[in-house]
Write a protein that holds these residues in place. Sequence first.
Motif, PDB file in Angstrom:
ATOM      1  N   TYR A   1     -21.356  34.332 -47.044  1.00  0.00           N
ATOM      2  CA  TYR A   1     -21.678  35.691 -47.482  1.00  0.00           C
ATOM      3  C   TYR A   1     -23.165  35.925 -47.716  1.00  0.00           C
TER       4      TYR A   1
ATOM      5  N   SER B   1     -20.916  49.339 -45.703  1.00  0.00           N
ATOM      6  CA  SER B   1     -20.547  47.980 -46.089  1.00  0.00           C
ATOM      7  C   SER B   1     -19.464  48.061 -47.158  1.00  0.00           C
ATOM      8  N   THR B   2     -19.825  48.053 -48.415  1.00  0.00           N
ATOM      9  CA  THR B   2     -18.805  48.116 -49.469  1.00  0.00           C
ATOM     10  C   THR B   2     -18.093  49.458 -49.506  1.00  0.00           C
TER      11      THR B   2
ATOM     12  N   THR C   1     -30.143  42.836 -45.960  1.00  0.00           N
ATOM     13  CA  THR C   1     -31.056  43.443 -46.924  1.00  0.00           C
ATOM     14  C   THR C   1     -32.508  43.241 -46.522  1.00  0.00           C
TER      15      THR C   1
ATOM     16  N   GLN D   1     -30.131  36.149 -54.935  1.00  0.00           N
ATOM     17  CA  GLN D   1     -28.773  35.797 -54.511  1.00  0.00           C
ATOM     18  C   GLN D   1     -28.233  34.624 -55.327  1.00  0.00           C
TER      19      GLN D   1
ATOM     20  N   GLN E   1     -25.399  39.207 -46.527  1.00  0.00           N
ATOM     21  CA  GLN E   1     -26.004  40.119 -47.487  1.00  0.00           C
ATOM     22  C   GLN E   1     -27.523  40.046 -47.469  1.00  0.00           C
TER      23      GLN E   1
END
Length: 400
Positions: free
Chosen positions: A322, A353-354, A330, A145, A326
Motif C-alpha cells: 500500500y 481513490s477513497t 502523492t 507514511q 499511496q
Amino acid sequence: MGQSKIGWRGQTAAFLLSQNLFVFGTSTVFFAVLWDIALKTSSGAWMTFVSLATSLPAILISLSAGVLADRYNRKWLIVLSAVAVTFLTLAFAYVFAFVTQELWLLLVIAVVRSFGNGLENPAANALLPQLVPAKQLTRVNEYNQIIMALMLVMSPLLAGYILSDLGIFWIFIVDALTAALAVLCLGVVHVPTPTVQHDRDSKRQNGIAAGLRYVGQTPLLLAFMLFTGAAFILIAPSSQLSTLYVNRTFGSEVWHLTFNEWSWTIGAGLGGLFIARHKKFRDQLGLIAIGFAGSGIAFAEMGLKQPFITYLFFMFISGIFYPLIQAGQTIYLQENIPADKLGRVFSLWAILSTGIYPIAMLAYGPLADWVPIGRIFIITGLLLVGVAYWFWWRLKQLSW
C-alpha cells in the motif's frame, strides 16, 4: 514556504505530528463504528451503509474543499475543520451512549467525520510542499507514511480494548483529546495564504471547472486519474468487506477484527520504511503499478479457503504494497502539478481513490449477501493485476 524561528524542519515535524494525531483519532473512531455495526448486524447491506457514510460526504465536499485550499490559508482550514468535527462527534456520541443506542447515530457520526476529512485532506496535502524543500519532499512523505502506519497499528488495539472493556463512548473521548493536541501542534506552523485575485475572471479560472479542464487537457494526468478510479473500484471489496469476511469466516470476537487490521498496518509500516530509505524513485509510475499488482495478488490469495493465520499473512503482504501506491501517487502529483492547481487535483484524486468506495459498495455490499466474499476477493484481485499492467503500459506511452 512559511517563515518561522524553528525553521522548516521544526514546522514540518509539528505538522506531521498533528496530522498523525488526527489519523490516530479518526482511525480509532472508524474501527469502533465499523466493528460495532459489523458485530451487531453481520450484514453486507449495513457495510454498504457504513461505506456510504464514511466516503460519500467527502466526495460531496471534496471539490469545493480543493478550491478553498487553493484560495485560503490551509492551516486554518485544517484547524476549523478539526474543531467542528470534534464538537459534533462528541455531541452525537453522548446521545448514542446515554439517550438511545440506535445504530443510525453511528452512521451520523461517520458522516460528520467524512465531511471533515473531505475538507481537511486537500488542504493538508497541498500544505506540505509549502513547508518542505522540493528535494526533501519524497523522504518527508515516506517518514509520514511510517508514522501513519504506527498510528494505525496502535489505533485498532486501542479500539478493541476500549470497545470490549470500557464502552464505545470512551473512544470518542480519546478522539477529542488527540484532536486538541493536534491543533496545539499546528500552532507553530506558519504558512502564507495563497495569493488569488478575487475578480470574476479569476474565480472562473480558479474554480472547480478549471481543475477538471486542467486534468482533461493533460493526457498523462487524465490517464492517471482514470486508472486510479478503476483500480480503487477493484480494491473496494478487500478494503470495505474484510471485516465482514473475518466475522463470517473466522469468528465474531473483537480480537479477530483487531488482528485483521493489525496485520495490514504492520505490513504498511514496513512498506513505508522501505520507501523512506530511498531518497527518490526514478520510475514512480512503475512503483505505483507494482504496488497495485502486488496488492491484487495478495487480495486473491486472501479469498482462498485457509487458516486464519494464513489469511493474516496475505493481509500483511497487501499492507506492504500500500505505501508504494499511496506515496507514489502523492509524490507524483506534488512534483508535477502547479502549486496553484494542487488543491483541486488532490480533491479529484481523493474522489477517485477513497471516494470511489461508496459507489462500488452499492454493488459489492448487496452482492456479499448472495455470493461468498472470498470469491469476490479472488476475482477483483486478479482483475487488479491486469489493470496495473495496463496502467504501466499505457502511461509509459505518454509524457508530460
